[in-house]
Design an enzyme around this catalytic site. Structure first.
Site, short mmCIF file in Angstrom:
data_model
loop_
_atom_site.label_atom_id
_atom_site.label_comp_id
_atom_site.label_asym_id
_atom_site.label_seq_id
_atom_site.Cartn_x
_atom_site.Cartn_y
_atom_site.Cartn_z
N ASP A 1 0.84 -1.20 0.00
CA ASP A 1 0.00 0.00 0.00
C ASP A 1 0.88 1.25 0.00
OD1 ASP A 1 -2.39 -1.42 -0.08
OD2 ASP A 1 -2.38 -1.71 2.08
N LYS B 1 0.60 -7.96 -2.70
CA LYS B 1 -0.71 -7.49 -3.17
C LYS B 1 -0.60 -6.07 -3.68
CE LYS B 1 -4.25 -6.17 -0.30
NZ LYS B 1 -4.85 -4.94 -0.84
N ASP C 1 -5.43 -6.71 -6.55
CA ASP C 1 -6.64 -6.48 -5.73
C ASP C 1 -7.41 -5.29 -6.30
OD1 ASP C 1 -8.46 -6.31 -3.64
OD2 ASP C 1 -7.04 -5.41 -2.24
N LEU C 2 -8.04 -5.49 -7.45
CA LEU C 2 -8.77 -4.38 -8.09
C LEU C 2 -10.28 -4.53 -7.95
CD1 LEU C 2 -6.58 -3.73 -11.29
CD2 LEU C 2 -6.48 -2.62 -9.05
N LYS C 3 -10.75 -5.62 -7.39
CA LYS C 3 -12.18 -5.81 -7.07
C LYS C 3 -13.08 -5.37 -8.22
CE LYS C 3 -11.49 -4.99 -2.08
NZ LYS C 3 -10.12 -4.42 -2.05
N ASP D 1 -18.68 -4.81 -12.69
CA ASP D 1 -19.19 -4.10 -13.87
C ASP D 1 -20.08 -5.07 -14.63
OD1 ASP D 1 -19.35 -2.27 -16.13
OD2 ASP D 1 -17.46 -1.41 -15.46
N ILE D 2 -20.49 -4.69 -15.84
CA ILE D 2 -21.31 -5.64 -16.62
C ILE D 2 -20.44 -6.85 -16.99
CG2 ILE D 2 -22.92 -3.90 -17.49
CD1 ILE D 2 -21.34 -3.95 -20.14
N THR E 1 -17.54 -6.60 -19.64
CA THR E 1 -16.42 -5.75 -19.23
C THR E 1 -15.55 -6.47 -18.19
OG1 THR E 1 -17.74 -3.80 -19.66
CG2 THR E 1 -15.87 -3.49 -18.20
N THR F 1 -15.79 -5.36 4.65
CA THR F 1 -15.83 -5.40 6.12
C THR F 1 -16.12 -4.03 6.73
OG1 THR F 1 -13.44 -5.30 6.08
CG2 THR F 1 -14.40 -7.45 6.50
N GLN G 1 -7.41 -1.17 11.94
CA GLN G 1 -8.09 -2.48 11.89
C GLN G 1 -8.75 -2.71 13.25
OE1 GLN G 1 -8.57 -4.21 9.28
NE2 GLN G 1 -6.80 -4.19 7.91
N ARG H 1 0.90 -3.00 6.92
CA ARG H 1 1.76 -2.12 7.71
C ARG H 1 2.68 -2.80 8.71
NH1 ARG H 1 -3.40 1.49 8.68
NH2 ARG H 1 -4.22 -0.63 8.43
O1 C5P Z 1 -1.81 -2.58 6.78
P1 C5P Z 1 -2.84 -3.67 6.90
O2 C5P Z 1 -2.28 -5.00 7.36
O3 C5P Z 1 -4.04 -3.26 7.70
O4 C5P Z 1 -3.32 -3.90 5.37
C1 C5P Z 1 -4.37 -4.77 5.05
C2 C5P Z 1 -4.62 -4.73 3.57
O5 C5P Z 1 -5.79 -5.53 3.31
C3 C5P Z 1 -4.90 -3.38 2.96
O6 C5P Z 1 -4.41 -3.41 1.61
C4 C5P Z 1 -6.40 -3.28 2.97
O7 C5P Z 1 -6.90 -2.46 1.95
C5 C5P Z 1 -6.80 -4.72 2.71
N1 C5P Z 1 -8.12 -5.09 3.21
C6 C5P Z 1 -8.50 -4.96 4.54
N2 C5P Z 1 -9.75 -5.32 4.94
C7 C5P Z 1 -10.61 -5.81 4.05
C8 C5P Z 1 -10.26 -5.96 2.73
C9 C5P Z 1 -8.97 -5.58 2.33
O8 C5P Z 1 -7.71 -4.53 5.36
N3 C5P Z 1 -11.80 -6.18 4.47
#
Ligand code: C5P
Length: 231
Positions: free
Chosen positions: A11, A33, A60-62, A65-66, A69, A119, A189, A210
């Protein structure tokens, strides 16, 4: 091919920062990721760079769309040589089937997993968009739909692992963020688990950002987590 259960979330706001991080990391000991921010800034060239450096990349682009696409986007992602990619199960059956077909059209075959309910969403958020069931029930429903559409698994909270493993079976891939090694900051988190707790409950892969990326010596933290997982 590496066999690590650890996926490090890159990230970073730009390629330079992500590059100076990944150069310290051994691709045999983790996967990485790439999410929306880094991809939007650094693009497919940087994804190819990671693949060429030997990393298994979770893109991780989730996609949501239709169906046509999403099929073409999944095919394009597969052709970058990524190891895993994802789509939103809320796109529905036709979109999920199209995502599968898009990957099957490619010469590469990355794992295809679904996001169920983000989440960050609570029951009240579901009500706002006309879904009148609990979050847990909706997560189960979407995960099962993804399985019917031949996806390989889902991204989920470590707290959902046991219920989803029961629904999806042993072969499904459960990828869990919200992981904090013992003694590390939780940051934003809220409901975290340690790497060992999540794996013991049945998670397939752990997304960790992190605690590793902000460490003075990322390889030391990685080694600590590997040690925890085998203890
Ligand atoms: O830094 P950290 O360990 O919190 O990073 C978690 C990664 O997982 C981030 O890229 C965050 O966007 C992703 N993520 C998340 N919770 C979710 C889905 C994805 O923390 N429910």
């Amino acid at each position: 091919m590496p066999d690590s259960k650890i996926i490090i979330a890159l990230d970073y706001p730009a390629a330079e920062e992500a590059r100076s991080f990944y150069k310290q990391v051994d691709p045999a000991r983790c996967r990485v990721k790439v999410g929306k921010e880094l991809f939007t800034r650094a693009g497919p060239d940087f994804v190819r760079e990671l693949v060429d450096a030997g990393f298994d990349v979770f893109l991780d682009l989730k996609f949501h769309d239709i169906p046509n696409t999403v099929a073409q986007a999944c095919r394009a992602a597969a052709e970058l040589g990524v190891w895993m990619l994802n789509v939103h199960a809320l796109g529905g059956r036709a979109m999920l089937e199209a995502a599968r077909e898009g990957i099957d059209m490619s010469t590469h075959s990355p794992l295809l997993i679904a996001v169920t309910i983000l989440t960050s969403m609570r029951e009240a958020d579901l009500k706002d968009i006309g879904i009148n069931t609990s979050v847990a029930e909706q997560v189960q429903r979407l995960a099962y739909l993804a399985k019917l559409c031949k996806l390989d698994g889902v991204v989920c909270s470590p707290h959902e692992v046991v219920a989803l493993r029961a629904t999806l079976g042993d072969k499904s891939c459960l990828v869990t963020p919200g992981i904090r090694p013992k003694g590390s900051e939780t940051g934003d988190q809220k409901r975290v688990m340690t790497p060992k707790q999540a794996i013991d409950l049945g998670a397939s892969y752990l997304v960790i950002g992190r605690p590793i990326t902000q460490a003075n010596d990322p390889m030391v933290i990685l080694a600590d987590i590997e040690q925890e997982l085998v203890s």
